[in-house]
Design a protein around this motif. Structure first.
Motif, PDB file in Angstrom:
ATOM      1  N   VAL A 172       0.843  -1.191   0.000  1.00 22.08           N
ATOM      2  CA  VAL A 172       0.000   0.000   0.000  1.00 22.08           C
ATOM      3  C   VAL A 172       0.881   1.246   0.000  1.00 22.08           C
ATOM      4  N   LEU A 173       0.606   2.136  -0.939  1.00 17.67           N
ATOM      5  CA  LEU A 173       1.330   3.405  -1.063  1.00 17.67           C
ATOM      6  C   LEU A 173       0.374   4.523  -0.693  1.00 17.67           C
ATOM      7  N   LYS A 174       0.824   5.365   0.245  1.00 13.34           N
ATOM      8  CA  LYS A 174      -0.036   6.482   0.636  1.00 13.34           C
ATOM      9  C   LYS A 174       0.811   7.687   1.006  1.00 13.34           C
ATOM     10  N   PRO A 175       0.287   8.869   0.735  1.00  9.33           N
ATOM     11  CA  PRO A 175       0.984  10.082   1.160  1.00  9.33           C
ATOM     12  C   PRO A 175       0.829  10.250   2.669  1.00  9.33           C
ATOM     13  N   ILE A 176       1.899  10.695   3.315  1.00  7.93           N
ATOM     14  CA  ILE A 176       1.823  10.948   4.754  1.00  7.93           C
ATOM     15  C   ILE A 176       2.431  12.322   5.060  1.00  7.93           C
ATOM     16  N   THR A 177       2.040  12.852   6.189  1.00  9.46           N
ATOM     17  CA  THR A 177       2.630  14.080   6.700  1.00  9.46           C
ATOM     18  C   THR A 177       3.398  13.695   7.953  1.00  9.46           C
ATOM     19  N   ASP A 178       4.726  13.722   7.852  1.00 12.69           N
ATOM     20  CA  ASP A 178       5.574  13.327   8.980  1.00 12.69           C
ATOM     21  C   ASP A 178       6.874  14.124   8.876  1.00 12.69           C
ATOM     22  N   LYS A 179       6.883  15.287   9.514  1.00  5.17           N
ATOM     23  CA  LYS A 179       8.046  16.175   9.440  1.00  5.17           C
ATOM     24  C   LYS A 179       9.300  15.502   9.972  1.00  5.17           C
ATOM     25  N   ALA A 180       9.178  14.724  11.032  1.00  3.03           N
ATOM     26  CA  ALA A 180      10.340  14.041  11.608  1.00  3.03           C
ATOM     27  C   ALA A 180      10.927  13.040  10.611  1.00  3.03           C
ATOM     28  N   LYS A 181      10.085  12.326   9.900  1.00  4.98           N
ATOM     29  CA  LYS A 181      10.562  11.349   8.908  1.00  4.98           C
ATOM     30  C   LYS A 181      11.215  12.082   7.742  1.00  4.98           C
ATOM     31  N   LEU A 182      10.608  13.161   7.297  1.00  5.27           N
ATOM     32  CA  LEU A 182      11.202  13.949   6.215  1.00  5.27           C
ATOM     33  C   LEU A 182      12.571  14.485   6.638  1.00  5.27           C
ATOM     34  N   ASP A 183      12.683  14.983   7.864  1.00  8.08           N
ATOM     35  CA  ASP A 183      13.974  15.455   8.374  1.00  8.08           C
ATOM     36  C   ASP A 183      15.003  14.326   8.377  1.00  8.08           C
ATOM     37  N   GLU A 184      14.579  13.140   8.776  1.00  2.00           N
ATOM     38  CA  GLU A 184      15.466  11.970   8.831  1.00  2.00           C
ATOM     39  C   GLU A 184      15.988  11.593   7.441  1.00  2.00           C
ATOM     40  N   LEU A 185      15.139  11.694   6.436  1.00  3.33           N
ATOM     41  CA  LEU A 185      15.477  11.249   5.083  1.00  3.33           C
ATOM     42  C   LEU A 185      16.154  12.341   4.246  1.00  3.33           C
ATOM     43  N   TRP A 186      16.044  13.581   4.662  1.00  2.00           N
ATOM     44  CA  TRP A 186      16.521  14.707   3.870  1.00  2.00           C
ATOM     45  C   TRP A 186      18.022  14.631   3.650  1.00  2.00           C
ATOM     46  N   SER A 187      18.446  14.984   2.435  1.00  2.00           N
ATOM     47  CA  SER A 187      19.868  15.003   2.091  1.00  2.00           C
ATOM     48  C   SER A 187      20.097  16.063   1.018  1.00  2.00           C
ATOM     49  N   LYS A 188      21.352  16.293   0.691  1.00  2.00           N
ATOM     50  CA  LYS A 188      21.677  17.245  -0.376  1.00  2.00           C
ATOM     51  C   LYS A 188      21.144  16.751  -1.727  1.00  2.00           C
TER      52      LYS A 188
END
Length: 170
Positions: free
Chosen positions: A88-104
């Motif tokens: 299952v693919l779904k959009p989520i709102t998770d700022k902490a997860k986005l911060d964790e995955l963020w890179s250059k």
């Protein structure tokens, strides 16, 4: 290079190891009518999930809606491991997860950084994976082809296929 004996013992572990070594695969929604598209995945082994960062302007993000069944296919760089994952693919709102995955690398796609209003985080909860692993040894491959050509009742034994089912999160 995929270790065929390790794959036979623990195909799910091999999947995680291979996903760590592959930069991207092809992601698509079942029944959307659209082609699969290349996407970079972020692995969460403990939760049996993959994450993708994209723009809400893409057809994929627009059609994911609340939840959608998707397939994600990868091939190892050595071409000795292949996987087709479904879930299952779904959009989520998770700022902490986005911060964790963020890179250059991710930042290069979003001029306004993590505050870009079009960023969409997609969560892919794995349900099942079809996996194929083959020998990367060219001598073994050649020997198996030769044996099969000498014996019409023999097909080459160069790999294994497994299907893995992931436990549903509680």
């Amino acid at each position: 290079m995929t270790n065929i004996n390790d794959f036979r013992k623990d195909p799910q572990h091999t999947l995680w190891e291979e996903l760590d070594g592959v930069r991207a695969g092809m992601l698509g929604l079942v029944g959307s009518g659209d082609h699969m598209q290349p996407m970079t995945h972020f692995v969460d082994r403990a939760a049996s999930k993959l994450y993708f960062i994209t723009s809400d302007q893409t057809d994929l993000a627009k059609q994911a809606g609340v939840t959608a069944t998707a397939h994600y296919c990868v091939a190892s760089t050595n071409q000795d491991f292949y996987a087709c994952l479904s879930g299952v693919l779904k959009p989520i709102t998770d700022k902490a997860k986005l911060d964790e995955l963020w890179s250059k690398v991710v930042a290069a796609w979003f001029p306004d950084g993590k505050e870009d209003k079009h960023i969409t985080l997609l969560e892919f909860s794995l349900g099942e994976a079809a996996l194929w692993a083959s020998t990367g040894n060219p001598l073994i491959f050649g020997l198996e082809i030769a044996k099969a050509n000498l014996n019409k009742d023999k097909t080459p034994d160069v790999g294994e296929h497994r299907v893995v089912t992931f436990a549903k999160a509680a």
